[in-house]
Design a protein around this motif. Structure first.
Motif, PDB file in Angstrom:
ATOM      1  N   LEU A 157       0.825  -1.202   0.000  1.00 11.35           N
ATOM      2  CA  LEU A 157       0.000   0.000   0.000  1.00 11.35           C
ATOM      3  C   LEU A 157       0.867   1.263   0.000  1.00 11.35           C
ATOM      4  O   LEU A 157       0.713   2.136  -0.862  1.00 11.35           O
ATOM      5  N   ILE A 158       1.798   1.336   0.926  1.00 13.43           N
ATOM      6  CA  ILE A 158       2.641   2.536   1.062  1.00 13.43           C
ATOM      7  C   ILE A 158       3.605   2.678  -0.117  1.00 13.43           C
ATOM      8  O   ILE A 158       3.733   3.749  -0.703  1.00 13.43           O
ATOM      9  N   SER A 159       4.283   1.581  -0.471  1.00 12.47           N
ATOM     10  CA  SER A 159       5.251   1.688  -1.570  1.00 12.47           C
ATOM     11  C   SER A 159       4.537   1.904  -2.905  1.00 12.47           C
ATOM     12  O   SER A 159       5.031   2.643  -3.763  1.00 12.47           O
ATOM     13  N   GLY A 160       3.383   1.290  -3.094  1.00 16.78           N
ATOM     14  CA  GLY A 160       2.637   1.464  -4.346  1.00 16.78           C
ATOM     15  C   GLY A 160       2.183   2.900  -4.552  1.00 16.78           C
ATOM     16  O   GLY A 160       2.454   3.511  -5.584  1.00 16.78           O
ATOM     17  N   TYR A 161       1.510   3.440  -3.534  1.00 17.19           N
ATOM     18  CA  TYR A 161       1.048   4.828  -3.666  1.00 17.19           C
ATOM     19  C   TYR A 161       2.216   5.809  -3.616  1.00 17.19           C
ATOM     20  O   TYR A 161       2.198   6.838  -4.296  1.00 17.19           O
ATOM     21  N   GLY A 162       3.239   5.479  -2.835  1.00 17.54           N
ATOM     22  CA  GLY A 162       4.433   6.335  -2.815  1.00 17.54           C
ATOM     23  C   GLY A 162       5.074   6.412  -4.190  1.00 17.54           C
ATOM     24  O   GLY A 162       5.460   7.487  -4.658  1.00 17.54           O
ATOM     25  N   PHE A 163       5.156   5.255  -4.850  1.00 19.04           N
ATOM     26  CA  PHE A 163       5.716   5.219  -6.194  1.00 19.04           C
ATOM     27  C   PHE A 163       4.893   6.095  -7.140  1.00 19.04           C
ATOM     28  O   PHE A 163       5.445   6.834  -7.955  1.00 19.04           O
ATOM     29  N   PHE A 164       3.565   5.988  -7.042  1.00 18.49           N
ATOM     30  CA  PHE A 164       2.705   6.772  -7.931  1.00 18.49           C
ATOM     31  C   PHE A 164       2.959   8.269  -7.777  1.00 18.49           C
ATOM     32  O   PHE A 164       3.032   8.992  -8.768  1.00 18.49           O
ATOM     33  N   PHE A 165       3.091   8.728  -6.543  1.00 15.42           N
ATOM     34  CA  PHE A 165       3.290  10.159  -6.331  1.00 15.42           C
ATOM     35  C   PHE A 165       4.689  10.614  -6.752  1.00 15.42           C
ATOM     36  O   PHE A 165       4.840  11.661  -7.381  1.00 15.42           O
ATOM     37  N   VAL A 166       5.713   9.834  -6.445  1.00 16.69           N
ATOM     38  CA  VAL A 166       7.082  10.185  -6.842  1.00 16.69           C
ATOM     39  C   VAL A 166       7.211  10.135  -8.364  1.00 16.69           C
ATOM     40  O   VAL A 166       7.750  11.055  -8.986  1.00 16.69           O
ATOM     41  N   PHE A 167       6.691   9.073  -8.972  1.00 15.72           N
ATOM     42  CA  PHE A 167       6.737   8.951 -10.427  1.00 15.72           C
ATOM     43  C   PHE A 167       5.948  10.077 -11.084  1.00 15.72           C
ATOM     44  O   PHE A 167       6.383  10.644 -12.087  1.00 15.72           O
ATOM     45  N   GLY A 168       4.803  10.431 -10.507  1.00 21.62           N
ATOM     46  CA  GLY A 168       3.997  11.534 -11.029  1.00 21.62           C
ATOM     47  C   GLY A 168       4.765  12.848 -11.013  1.00 21.62           C
ATOM     48  O   GLY A 168       4.693  13.639 -11.958  1.00 21.62           O
ATOM     49  N   TYR A 169       5.526  13.087  -9.954  1.00 18.64           N
ATOM     50  CA  TYR A 169       6.340  14.299  -9.858  1.00 18.64           C
ATOM     51  C   TYR A 169       7.360  14.355 -10.999  1.00 18.64           C
ATOM     52  O   TYR A 169       7.494  15.373 -11.688  1.00 18.64           O
TER      53      TYR A 169
END
Length: 189
Positions: A157-169
């Motif tokens: 959950l944390i790494s998946g959504y974290g990845f989405f936000f970092v990748f989005g940036y």
């Protein structure tokens, strides 16, 4: 007459304008830039293809042949990544068709056209792909919660959504960079 002498003196103090780079250096720089863009396309295609293989492997490993949120989420993620691979391959083909030995104006027009096409991809298709992938991942979470330990579920959950936000940036940063390039090319042609 002293005004004329002052102007003449200022004129004489000017340094001779010499171009910083000659034509062969500019061509070499353009070819280097082209090679970098081609390598970036290949890396993107490779990374996305590897991700698709992992998702397909997971799909087969979990034997998710019945239609449920896990199956739909995986299929949505896989199909969006395959669509992105097709876009990147098409983009590489379009870029490869631009020859650096054209005149500056013709080359600039072709590169501008390429980046205008990339702009459409970034502003229309990329958000659709990104949001669809995000939805697909979210659809996997109930199955993860039911089948994995609480710790591993929280990690996903944390790494998946974290990845989405970092990748989005970084995605937004890259899009802005390409949009600035388009504005620069508009000034040339």
């Amino acid at each position: 007459m002293t005004d004329f002498n002052n102007i003449q003196e200022i004129w004489n103090l000017q340094k001779d304008a010499k171009p910083e780079k000659n034509a062969s250096e500019l061509i070499a720089q353009a070819e280097k830039h082209s090679k970098t863009i081609k390598q970036n396309h290949m890396w993107t295609i490779g990374i996305i293809s590897f991700t698709v293989l992992i998702l397909i492997y997971y799909f087969v490993w979990t034997k998710s042949y019945q239609f449920n949120s896990l199956t739909f989420g995986l299929l949505l993620m896989i199909s969006m990544l395959i669509f992105r691979i097709i876009l990147e391959i098409n983009s590489g083909i379009k870029f490869k068709s631009i020859k650096p030995d054209l005149s500056l104006i013709d080359y600039s027009k072709k590169v501008k056209h390429f980046y205008e096409w990339r702009k459409k991809i970034h502003l229309i298709l990329t958000p659709i792909i990104y949001i669809s992938y995000f939805i697909g991942f979210t659809m996997l979470l109930p199955a993860f919660k039911a089948n994995f330990s609480t710790g591993f579920y929280m990690y996903c959950l944390i790494s998946g959504y974290g990845f989405f936000f970092v990748f989005g940036y970084f995605l937004i940063k890259q899009i802005r960079k390409e949009l600035k390039l388009i504005e620069f090319l508009k000034g040339i042609s």
